[in-house]
Design a protein around this motif. Structure first.
Motif, PDB file in Angstrom:
ATOM      1  N   PRO A 172      17.973   3.687  14.356  1.00 37.12           N
ATOM      2  CA  PRO A 172      19.144   3.202  13.605  1.00 37.12           C
ATOM      3  C   PRO A 172      18.682   2.879  12.304  1.00 37.12           C
ATOM      4  CG  PRO A 172      18.600   1.542  14.967  1.00 37.12           C
ATOM      5  CD  PRO A 172      17.894   2.609  15.570  1.00 37.12           C
ATOM      6  N   ALA A 173      19.568   3.010  11.275  1.00 33.65           N
ATOM      7  CA  ALA A 173      19.135   3.012  10.018  1.00 33.65           C
ATOM      8  C   ALA A 173      18.808   1.384   9.743  1.00 33.65           C
ATOM      9  CB  ALA A 173      20.170   3.135   9.041  1.00 33.65           C
ATOM     10  N   GLY A 174      17.849   0.981   8.928  1.00 34.61           N
ATOM     11  CA  GLY A 174      17.586  -0.383   8.558  1.00 34.61           C
ATOM     12  C   GLY A 174      16.250  -0.490   8.090  1.00 34.61           C
ATOM     13  N   MET A 175      15.802  -1.875   8.144  1.00 39.42           N
ATOM     14  CA  MET A 175      14.373  -1.954   7.654  1.00 39.42           C
ATOM     15  C   MET A 175      13.463  -2.345   8.671  1.00 39.42           C
ATOM     16  SD  MET A 175      13.479  -3.109   4.368  1.00 39.42           S
ATOM     17  CE  MET A 175      14.722  -3.774   3.848  1.00 39.42           C
ATOM     18  N   TYR A 176      12.088  -1.761   8.764  1.00 41.63           N
ATOM     19  CA  TYR A 176      11.039  -1.764   9.551  1.00 41.63           C
ATOM     20  C   TYR A 176       9.816  -2.044   9.103  1.00 41.63           C
ATOM     21  CZ  TYR A 176      14.479   0.772  12.658  1.00 41.63           C
ATOM     22  OH  TYR A 176      15.680   1.223  13.360  1.00 41.63           O
ATOM     23  N   ILE A 177       8.950  -2.602   9.921  1.00 40.69           N
ATOM     24  CA  ILE A 177       7.586  -2.782   9.636  1.00 40.69           C
ATOM     25  C   ILE A 177       6.622  -1.965  10.463  1.00 40.69           C
ATOM     26  CG2 ILE A 177       5.777  -4.481   9.615  1.00 40.69           C
ATOM     27  CD1 ILE A 177       7.887  -5.362   7.709  1.00 40.69           C
ATOM     28  N   TYR A 188       5.299  10.457   7.329  1.00 41.15           N
ATOM     29  CA  TYR A 188       3.870  10.713   7.288  1.00 41.15           C
ATOM     30  C   TYR A 188       2.999   9.603   6.851  1.00 41.15           C
ATOM     31  CZ  TYR A 188       6.067  15.499   6.758  1.00 41.15           C
ATOM     32  OH  TYR A 188       7.032  16.447   6.915  1.00 41.15           O
ATOM     33  N   TYR A 189       1.907   9.631   7.485  1.00 38.12           N
ATOM     34  CA  TYR A 189       0.841   8.531   7.294  1.00 38.12           C
ATOM     35  C   TYR A 189      -0.496   9.228   6.648  1.00 38.12           C
ATOM     36  CZ  TYR A 189      -0.947   9.889  12.050  1.00 38.12           C
ATOM     37  OH  TYR A 189      -1.427  10.460  13.189  1.00 38.12           O
ATOM     38  N   ASP A 190      -1.100   8.565   5.547  1.00 39.28           N
ATOM     39  CA  ASP A 190      -2.411   8.897   5.155  1.00 39.28           C
ATOM     40  C   ASP A 190      -3.138   7.872   5.114  1.00 39.28           C
ATOM     41  OD1 ASP A 190      -4.307  10.344   4.136  1.00 39.28           O
ATOM     42  OD2 ASP A 190      -3.391  10.948   2.219  1.00 39.28           O
ATOM     43  N   LEU A 191      -4.026   7.551   6.184  1.00 35.46           N
ATOM     44  CA  LEU A 191      -4.901   6.358   6.122  1.00 35.46           C
ATOM     45  C   LEU A 191      -6.066   6.404   5.230  1.00 35.46           C
ATOM     46  CD1 LEU A 191      -4.480   5.582   9.913  1.00 35.46           C
ATOM     47  CD2 LEU A 191      -3.052   5.028   7.919  1.00 35.46           C
ATOM     48  N   ARG A 247      -9.477  -3.739   9.885  1.00 39.83           N
ATOM     49  CA  ARG A 247      -8.389  -4.538   9.584  1.00 39.83           C
ATOM     50  C   ARG A 247      -6.950  -4.188   9.855  1.00 39.83           C
ATOM     51  NH1 ARG A 247      -9.829  -0.170   6.572  1.00 39.83           N
ATOM     52  NH2 ARG A 247      -8.213   1.036   5.337  1.00 39.83           N
ATOM     53  N   ILE A 248      -6.118  -4.769   9.556  1.00 36.80           N
ATOM     54  CA  ILE A 248      -4.731  -4.621  10.087  1.00 36.80           C
ATOM     55  C   ILE A 248      -4.195  -4.367   8.807  1.00 36.80           C
ATOM     56  CG2 ILE A 248      -2.513  -5.456  11.219  1.00 36.80           C
ATOM     57  CD1 ILE A 248      -4.338  -7.027  12.853  1.00 36.80           C
ATOM     58  N   ILE A 249      -3.226  -3.337   8.722  1.00 34.72           N
ATOM     59  CA  ILE A 249      -2.395  -2.947   7.544  1.00 34.72           C
ATOM     60  C   ILE A 249      -0.990  -3.088   7.885  1.00 34.72           C
ATOM     61  CG2 ILE A 249      -1.846  -1.475   5.743  1.00 34.72           C
ATOM     62  CD1 ILE A 249      -4.792  -0.090   6.252  1.00 34.72           C
ATOM     63  N   ARG A 250      -0.070  -3.348   7.111  1.00 32.04           N
ATOM     64  CA  ARG A 250       1.697  -3.430   7.320  1.00 32.04           C
ATOM     65  C   ARG A 250       1.951  -3.170   5.990  1.00 32.04           C
ATOM     66  NH1 ARG A 250      -0.754  -7.962   9.840  1.00 32.04           N
ATOM     67  NH2 ARG A 250      -0.210  -8.211  12.084  1.00 32.04           N
ATOM     68  N   LYS A 251       3.055  -2.379   6.478  1.00 31.16           N
ATOM     69  CA  LYS A 251       4.192  -1.980   5.108  1.00 31.16           C
ATOM     70  C   LYS A 251       5.592  -1.965   5.585  1.00 31.16           C
ATOM     71  CE  LYS A 251       4.705   1.843   1.874  1.00 31.16           C
ATOM     72  NZ  LYS A 251       4.987   0.958   0.933  1.00 31.16           N
ATOM     73  N   LYS A 252       6.573  -2.200   4.749  1.00 34.80           N
ATOM     74  CA  LYS A 252       7.868  -2.278   4.942  1.00 34.80           C
ATOM     75  C   LYS A 252       8.474  -0.757   4.416  1.00 34.80           C
ATOM     76  CE  LYS A 252      10.359  -4.628   2.048  1.00 34.80           C
ATOM     77  NZ  LYS A 252      10.811  -5.496   1.305  1.00 34.80           N
ATOM     78  N   ILE A 253       9.252  -0.207   5.314  1.00 36.68           N
ATOM     79  CA  ILE A 253      10.110   0.894   5.210  1.00 36.68           C
ATOM     80  C   ILE A 253      11.407   1.100   5.362  1.00 36.68           C
ATOM     81  CG2 ILE A 253       7.772   2.465   5.677  1.00 36.68           C
ATOM     82  CD1 ILE A 253       9.117   3.062   8.434  1.00 36.68           C
ATOM     83  N   ASP A 264       0.853  -1.115   0.077  1.00 42.09           N
ATOM     84  CA  ASP A 264       0.140   0.006   0.093  1.00 42.09           C
ATOM     85  C   ASP A 264       0.849   1.214   0.173  1.00 42.09           C
ATOM     86  OD1 ASP A 264      -1.749   1.917   0.316  1.00 42.09           O
ATOM     87  OD2 ASP A 264      -2.901   1.178   1.969  1.00 42.09           O
ATOM     88  N   ALA A 265       1.262   1.896  -1.050  1.00 45.33           N
ATOM     89  CA  ALA A 265       2.140   2.738  -1.280  1.00 45.33           C
ATOM     90  C   ALA A 265       1.872   4.125  -0.747  1.00 45.33           C
ATOM     91  CB  ALA A 265       2.185   3.061  -2.857  1.00 45.33           C
ATOM     92  N   GLY A 266       0.242   4.516  -0.474  1.00 44.66           N
ATOM     93  CA  GLY A 266       0.049   5.732   0.351  1.00 44.66           C
ATOM     94  C   GLY A 266      -0.060   5.690   1.670  1.00 44.66           C
ATOM     95  N   LEU A 267       0.240   4.527   2.397  1.00 46.34           N
ATOM     96  CA  LEU A 267       0.181   4.258   3.803  1.00 46.34           C
ATOM     97  C   LEU A 267       0.925   5.426   4.406  1.00 46.34           C
ATOM     98  CD1 LEU A 267      -1.021   3.070   6.409  1.00 46.34           C
ATOM     99  CD2 LEU A 267       0.698   1.091   6.069  1.00 46.34           C
ATOM    100  N   VAL A 268       2.411   5.136   4.161  1.00 44.79           N
ATOM    101  CA  VAL A 268       3.357   5.813   4.702  1.00 44.79           C
ATOM    102  C   VAL A 268       4.349   6.419   3.642  1.00 44.79           C
ATOM    103  CG1 VAL A 268       3.256   4.871   7.112  1.00 44.79           C
ATOM    104  CG2 VAL A 268       4.905   4.018   5.298  1.00 44.79           C
ATOM    105  N   TYR A 269       4.817   7.592   3.935  1.00 47.79           N
ATOM    106  CA  TYR A 269       5.858   8.421   2.894  1.00 47.79           C
ATOM    107  C   TYR A 269       6.569   9.339   3.645  1.00 47.79           C
ATOM    108  CZ  TYR A 269       2.213  11.919   2.766  1.00 47.79           C
ATOM    109  OH  TYR A 269       1.216  12.834   3.232  1.00 47.79           O
ATOM    110  N   PRO A 270       7.720   9.595   3.092  1.00 42.18           N
ATOM    111  CA  PRO A 270       8.387   9.188   2.168  1.00 42.18           C
ATOM    112  C   PRO A 270       8.921   7.788   2.372  1.00 42.18           C
ATOM    113  CG  PRO A 270       9.903  10.848   3.011  1.00 42.18           C
ATOM    114  CD  PRO A 270       8.541  10.695   3.687  1.00 42.18           C
ATOM    115  N   ASN A 271       9.712   6.899   1.377  1.00 38.53           N
ATOM    116  CA  ASN A 271      10.076   5.929   1.772  1.00 38.53           C
ATOM    117  C   ASN A 271      11.247   5.411   0.898  1.00 38.53           C
ATOM    118  OD1 ASN A 271      10.602   3.081   2.728  1.00 38.53           O
ATOM    119  ND2 ASN A 271       9.030   1.964   1.761  1.00 38.53           N
ATOM    120  N   PRO A 272      12.537   5.507   1.042  1.00 34.25           N
ATOM    121  CA  PRO A 272      13.153   5.546   2.509  1.00 34.25           C
ATOM    122  C   PRO A 272      12.907   6.737   3.131  1.00 34.25           C
ATOM    123  CG  PRO A 272      14.714   4.725   0.709  1.00 34.25           C
ATOM    124  CD  PRO A 272      13.740   5.531   0.209  1.00 34.25           C
ATOM    125  N   VAL A 273      12.922   6.669   4.260  1.00 35.22           N
ATOM    126  CA  VAL A 273      12.556   7.831   5.376  1.00 35.22           C
ATOM    127  C   VAL A 273      13.898   8.064   5.956  1.00 35.22           C
ATOM    128  CG1 VAL A 273      11.999   6.177   7.086  1.00 35.22           C
ATOM    129  CG2 VAL A 273      11.149   8.766   7.184  1.00 35.22           C
TER     130      VAL A 273
END
Length: 374
Positions: free
Chosen positions: A352-357, A313-316, A365-371, A299-308
C-alpha cells in the motif's frame, strides 16, 4: 577567525567573527549575492577578552533583529561566561542605539567552556530578543554540563532563564544497564537550531558505546525547557542520531539545522573513523526522542527512484552482500530480501502507499533510508 553566519528568508545575511588576539568581535551585513551593507565592531574588548562569536537573526513580525553571543573573559576574577547582546536595525546595520545585553549563561573558570552557540525563531516570535543559547562546561568536579540560556517573551517575571539540558539519567537500550548520568561522561560541541521546537545536539562519550563519541539530540520547548518524553522507566530520554555505537567510531563537531521544517532535522558531524581519511558525515532524520532509535540515513544513492511506484533499485557500491529489509513507518516488517549483488531491483507493487524504511545490513554497518511508495 571563527566566523559564523545567519540569514533571513529574504536572503539577507548577518556575519560575525573574532580577531586572533581576542580583542574584539566584528560583524558585517549583506546578502547572498554579494551585496555589502555594513561592517562594524560588535563588541569591543574593554578590560576583558572576547572570542567564539555566533549570530542569530530573530524574525519578529517580519522585521530582522540580530542577536550575538560570544565568550567573555574577566581575567581579574578568572571568570568566563557566554554573553548575549541584541541589535535593533535601521536598514539592517550593526549600530550603537540597539546595543543591549540580553543575558548570560552562568560563570565558570576560564577554559572550562566550549564555544557558545545561538539560534532564534524564524517567525511567530513574541519578542525581538527571543533566542536559545547552548554551551558545554567541564566543571572542576569533572562533570560535563550542557547549559541552555533562553529568552522567551511571555516568561515572567524574568525573561532570561538558564537551564541544564543533560540533567536527566537514562536507561540504555544497548547495554541494559541502569542508569547512566550523562554528566559523568565527556561531552562537547553543543549546537542549536530553532524551529517550532528547539533542537540541540552535542557529541557524547557514551559509556554503553565503549566511550566512543556519538551524536546526541534533544528537543526543547520554546521556553527552553527539555521536552518531556517517555522511555522505559524515565520521563525524559535522549536520541542518538548516528549508529556508530556499533562501529566504534568517534563522531564529533556536530552541526544541526531545522529552522525551515520542524518535522525534519539536518544533522552533521565529523567522522574520525579513519585517521588517514577523516571526513564529515550527515543525516536527515525525522523527529524522534528514544535513545538509540531507528534513524534515517541520508544516502541518496542507496535506493531509487524515490518516490517509488512499482519497484525500486538499490546500488550499494559494496561487494559484500547483506540483507535488505523493508519496514512500514510504524515499525512492522513488510519485506525481507537477501542482497547477493551490489545492485538489483525489488518489486513493491503489492504494498500500500505510504512511508517506509529501507534497512540494509552489511558486514560493517547498517544503512537506513526513508522512501515513499505511491
Amino acid at each position: 577567525i571563527q566566523p559564523n553566519v545567519d540569514r533571513t528568508p529574504e536572503e539577507d545575511l548577518a556575519i560575525v567573527w573574532g580577531d586572533p588576539n581576542e580583542d574584539a568581535i566584528y560583524g558585517a551585513t549583506g546578502n547572498i549575492v554579494g551585496d555589502f551593507y555594513s561592517n562594524d565592531i560588535v563588541f569591543p574588548n574593554s578590560l576583558d577578552g572576547v572570542a567564539n562569536p555566533d549570530v542569530a537573526i530573530n524574525m519578529r513580525q517580519n522585521i530582522p533583529y540580530i542577536i550575538v553571543v560570544f565568550r567573555r573573559y574577566d581575567f581579574a576574577n578568572n571568570w568566563e561566561w557566554a554573553q548575549v547582546y541584541k541589535y535593533e536595525y535601521d536598514n539592517f546595520y550593526y549600530n550603537a542605539p540597539g546595543f543591549g545585553g540580553v543575558g548570560s549563561i552562568p560563570h565558570g573558570d576560564i577554559g572550562s567552556f566550549s564555544p557558545p552557540r545561538i539560534a532564534a525563531p524564524l517567525d511567530g516570535s513574541t519578542h525581538e530578543k527571543d533566542c536559545q543559547v547552548v554551551q558545554v562546561e567541564h566543571t572542576a568536579l569533572g562533570e560535563y554540563i550542557v547549559h541552555g540560556g533562553n529568552y522567551y517573551g511571555p516568561k515572567a517575571p524574568l525573561n532570561w532563564s538558564s537551564d541544564t539540558l543533560n540533567a536527566h539519567e537514562y536507561e540504555s537500550e544497548l547495554s541494559f544497564n541502569c542508569c547512566y548520568n550523562p554528566q559523568d561522561y565527556e561531552t562537547k560541541g553543543a549546537v542549536v537550531s530553532y524551529s517550532e521546537d528547539i533542537h540541540v545536539a552535542w557529541a557524547y562519550s557514551a559509556p554503553d558505546a565503549n566511550d566512543y563519541f556519538v551524536i546526541v539530540n534533544r528537543t526543547l520547548l520554546r521556553d527552553g525547557n527539555v521536552k518531556e518524553t517517555y522511555y522505559q522507566n524515565y520521563d525524559y530520554s535522549y536520541s542518538v542520531v548516528n549508529r556508530s555505537v556499533f562501529d566504534e567510531v568517534n563522531n564529533t563537531l556536530p552541526a544541526i539545522a531545522s529552522r525551515f521544517n520542524d518535522d525534519t532535522k539536518f544533522i552533521g558531524w565529523f567522522n574520525e573513523n579513519d585517521w588517514h581519511d577523516p571526513h564529515p558525515s550527515y543525516k536527515i532524520t525525522s523527529w524522534n526522542e528514544i535513545i538509540y532509535d531507528i534513524s534515517v540515513e541520508a544516502d541518496a544513492g542507496l535506493v531509487y527512484p524515490n518516490p517509488v511506484f512499482d519497484q525500486f533499485y538499490y546500488d550499494l557500491t559494496d561487494k559484500d552482500a547483506g540483507m535488505l529489509t523493508l519496514y512500514s513507518y510504524d515499525g512492522r516488517k513488510v519485506l525481507s530480501h537477501h542482497v547477493s549483488n551490489e545492485s538489483g531491483s525489488i518489486d513493491v507493487s503489492s504494498l500500500p502507499a505510504g512511508m517506509y524504511i529501507v534497512e540494509v545490513k552489511l558486514p560493517d554497518r547498517i544503512i537506513r533510508k526513508k522512501i515513499v511508495k505511491i
